[in-house]
Design a protein around this motif. Structure first.
Motif, PDB file in Angstrom:
ATOM      1  N   GLY A 141      42.572  38.362  28.766  1.00  0.00           N
ATOM      2  CA  GLY A 141      44.131  37.981  29.526  1.00  0.00           C
ATOM      3  C   GLY A 141      44.602  38.620  31.088  1.00  0.00           C
ATOM      4  O   GLY A 141      43.422  39.372  31.241  1.00  0.00           O
ATOM      5  N   HIS A 142      45.190  37.490  32.284  1.00  0.00           N
ATOM      6  CA  HIS A 142      44.864  37.506  33.440  1.00  0.00           C
ATOM      7  C   HIS A 142      44.030  39.084  34.269  1.00  0.00           C
ATOM      8  O   HIS A 142      45.095  40.166  35.039  1.00  0.00           O
ATOM      9  N   SER A 143      42.644  38.951  33.799  1.00  0.00           N
ATOM     10  CA  SER A 143      42.304  39.861  34.261  1.00  0.00           C
ATOM     11  C   SER A 143      41.833  38.939  36.044  1.00  0.00           C
ATOM     12  O   SER A 143      41.113  39.928  36.901  1.00  0.00           O
ATOM     13  N   GLY A 144      42.528  38.075  36.479  1.00  0.00           N
ATOM     14  CA  GLY A 144      42.387  38.002  37.703  1.00  0.00           C
ATOM     15  C   GLY A 144      43.131  38.471  38.820  1.00  0.00           C
ATOM     16  O   GLY A 144      43.056  38.452  40.410  1.00  0.00           O
ATOM     17  N   LYS A 164      34.668  35.510  23.700  1.00  0.00           N
ATOM     18  CA  LYS A 164      35.504  35.313  24.436  1.00  0.00           C
ATOM     19  C   LYS A 164      36.349  34.896  25.554  1.00  0.00           C
ATOM     20  O   LYS A 164      35.652  34.124  26.722  1.00  0.00           O
ATOM     21  N   LEU A 165      37.482  34.095  25.857  1.00  0.00           N
ATOM     22  CA  LEU A 165      37.946  33.258  26.400  1.00  0.00           C
ATOM     23  C   LEU A 165      38.880  33.715  27.047  1.00  0.00           C
ATOM     24  O   LEU A 165      39.061  34.506  27.437  1.00  0.00           O
ATOM     25  N   VAL A 166      38.037  33.328  29.277  1.00  0.00           N
ATOM     26  CA  VAL A 166      38.592  33.875  30.466  1.00  0.00           C
ATOM     27  C   VAL A 166      39.971  33.232  30.241  1.00  0.00           C
ATOM     28  O   VAL A 166      39.792  31.640  30.432  1.00  0.00           O
ATOM     29  N   GLU A 167      41.416  34.322  30.373  1.00  0.00           N
ATOM     30  CA  GLU A 167      42.675  33.061  30.819  1.00  0.00           C
ATOM     31  C   GLU A 167      42.699  33.624  32.369  1.00  0.00           C
ATOM     32  O   GLU A 167      42.681  34.001  32.857  1.00  0.00           O
ATOM     33  N   ILE A 168      43.498  32.389  32.379  1.00  0.00           N
ATOM     34  CA  ILE A 168      43.554  31.716  34.152  1.00  0.00           C
ATOM     35  C   ILE A 168      44.954  31.624  33.291  1.00  0.00           C
ATOM     36  O   ILE A 168      45.038  30.485  33.087  1.00  0.00           O
ATOM     37  N   ASN A 169      45.730  32.524  33.922  1.00  0.00           N
ATOM     38  CA  ASN A 169      47.643  32.555  33.620  1.00  0.00           C
ATOM     39  C   ASN A 169      48.233  32.365  34.818  1.00  0.00           C
ATOM     40  O   ASN A 169      48.262  32.883  36.468  1.00  0.00           O
ATOM     41  N   SER A 170      48.919  31.498  34.969  1.00  0.00           N
ATOM     42  CA  SER A 170      49.612  30.647  35.814  1.00  0.00           C
ATOM     43  C   SER A 170      50.831  31.959  36.596  1.00  0.00           C
ATOM     44  O   SER A 170      50.744  31.556  37.465  1.00  0.00           O
ATOM     45  N   ASN A 171      51.376  32.592  35.697  1.00  0.00           N
ATOM     46  CA  ASN A 171      52.093  33.452  36.492  1.00  0.00           C
ATOM     47  C   ASN A 171      51.962  34.541  37.156  1.00  0.00           C
ATOM     48  O   ASN A 171      52.481  34.862  38.270  1.00  0.00           O
ATOM     49  N   THR A 172      50.461  35.141  36.696  1.00  0.00           N
ATOM     50  CA  THR A 172      49.240  35.905  37.597  1.00  0.00           C
ATOM     51  C   THR A 172      49.393  35.598  38.598  1.00  0.00           C
ATOM     52  O   THR A 172      49.441  35.798  40.111  1.00  0.00           O
ATOM     53  N   LEU A 173      49.424  34.205  39.514  1.00  0.00           N
ATOM     54  CA  LEU A 173      49.056  33.495  40.942  1.00  0.00           C
ATOM     55  C   LEU A 173      50.404  33.519  41.538  1.00  0.00           C
ATOM     56  O   LEU A 173      50.582  33.317  42.652  1.00  0.00           O
ATOM     57  N   SER A 174      51.466  33.844  41.039  1.00  0.00           N
ATOM     58  CA  SER A 174      52.281  34.089  42.019  1.00  0.00           C
ATOM     59  C   SER A 174      52.594  35.726  41.926  1.00  0.00           C
ATOM     60  O   SER A 174      53.541  36.094  43.450  1.00  0.00           O
ATOM     61  N   LYS A 175      51.804  36.344  41.521  1.00  0.00           N
ATOM     62  CA  LYS A 175      51.757  37.967  41.975  1.00  0.00           C
ATOM     63  C   LYS A 175      50.615  38.465  43.189  1.00  0.00           C
ATOM     64  O   LYS A 175      50.077  37.427  43.386  1.00  0.00           O
ATOM     65  N   GLY A 176      51.009  39.574  43.128  1.00  0.00           N
ATOM     66  CA  GLY A 176      50.603  40.097  45.149  1.00  0.00           C
ATOM     67  C   GLY A 176      49.298  39.741  45.069  1.00  0.00           C
ATOM     68  O   GLY A 176      48.777  40.061  43.658  1.00  0.00           O
ATOM     69  N   LYS A 177      48.584  40.784  45.851  1.00  0.00           N
ATOM     70  CA  LYS A 177      47.806  41.876  46.191  1.00  0.00           C
ATOM     71  C   LYS A 177      46.655  41.154  45.858  1.00  0.00           C
ATOM     72  O   LYS A 177      46.006  41.329  45.078  1.00  0.00           O
TER      73      LYS A 177
END
Ligand SMILES: [Zn+2]
Ligand SMILES: [Zn+2]
Length: 256
Positions: A141-144, A164-177
């Protein structure tokens, strides 16, 4: 790679496999509301993935062992029973017992700060390599998220090898850092090593179900082929689950 495989602006997914119900108390919709909005968004399959019990807002582990009482199809949408389990340390251990992980349709494993503080690149690399050995885990999950950086070149090919599937999580893209920058790096390397991904909303309310625009835009920018997105259609998701778990999620359910 043919031009057909490029993600176009009109491309959309038929499934969304990461979302939270009110069982995670900082999320605001019921399963019924999520299914209703999923139908409106044209989705055929969703996965309910509330937080594993160690996060302060999470349900008791009984929530996960009792999911089987729900109908498999709600408002015409196949609802998979999942968890977003917490990775608790730098050894890849999760906060849900193996027997419950095994009974679920969909196991996402993610780092969250209240359960495990960000470690060094070496610690997180070791942890993800251990996690890859857990057969019950389906999705990383959201390893980015920029605070949990690991050695992408070393680990992503192992995720592929260990299914294992790598998740690209849309919500994560709005998070900082630096999340966007890290997600770009991960997608670029998933393309390089042909690592399959899933693309999810991580919706915390029904209004965000199926909202994966930001993630799909990023994948398009990196030229990631749409055929490698495992949850692009209900059938492609079902095929992956059938191959891994020997169960056909589209044939089992009795519609209600
Ligand atoms: Zn999460
Ligand atoms: Zn989540």
């Amino acid at each position: 790679m043919s031009s057909d495989s490029q993600i176009s602006p009109s491309f959309s997914l038929e499934t969304d496999t990461h979302m939270h119900t009110i069982a995670s108390t900082h999320a605001y919709s019921t399963i019924l509301e999520l299914a209703t909005y999923a139908k409106k968004a044209g989705l055929g399959v969703i996965a309910i993935t509330d937080h594993g019990p160690a996060l302060p807002d999470a349900p008791h582990e009984w929530h996960f062992s009792n999911l089987h009482i729900l109908p498999p199809v709600i408002h015409g949408v196949r609802v998979l029973h999942g968890v977003e389990a917490n990775i608790m340390d730098y050894a890849g251990n999760l906060d849900l017992c193996k027997s419950i992980q095994k009974d679920l349709d969909w196991v996402i494993a993610s780092y969250h700060e209240p359960c495990c503080k960000p470690g060094t690149v070496e610690e997180l690399t070791t942890s993800y390599l251990h996690l890859a050995e857990n057969e019950e885990v389906d999705v990383i999950g959201h390893s980015g998220r920029g605070r949990y950086v690991y050695d992408y070149d070393r680990v992503l090919p192992v995720f592929k090898k260990k299914n294992k599937l790598v998740e690209i999580n849309s919500n994560t893209l709005s998070k900082g850092k630096g999340s966007k920058e890290h997600c770009h790096k991960i997608v670029g390397l998933c393309k390089k090593y042909a690592v399959p991904v899933v693309v999810n909303s991580d919706a915390h309310s029904c209004f965000d179900v199926g909202n994966t625009k930001a993630a799909l835009h990023l994948l398009a920018e990196e030229g990631y082929p749409q055929e490698w997105i495992v949850n692009r259609t209900a059938q492609s998701l079902a095929d992956w689950i059938l191959k891994k778990k020997g169960r056909n999620i589209l044939e089992e359910p009795v519609s209600r």
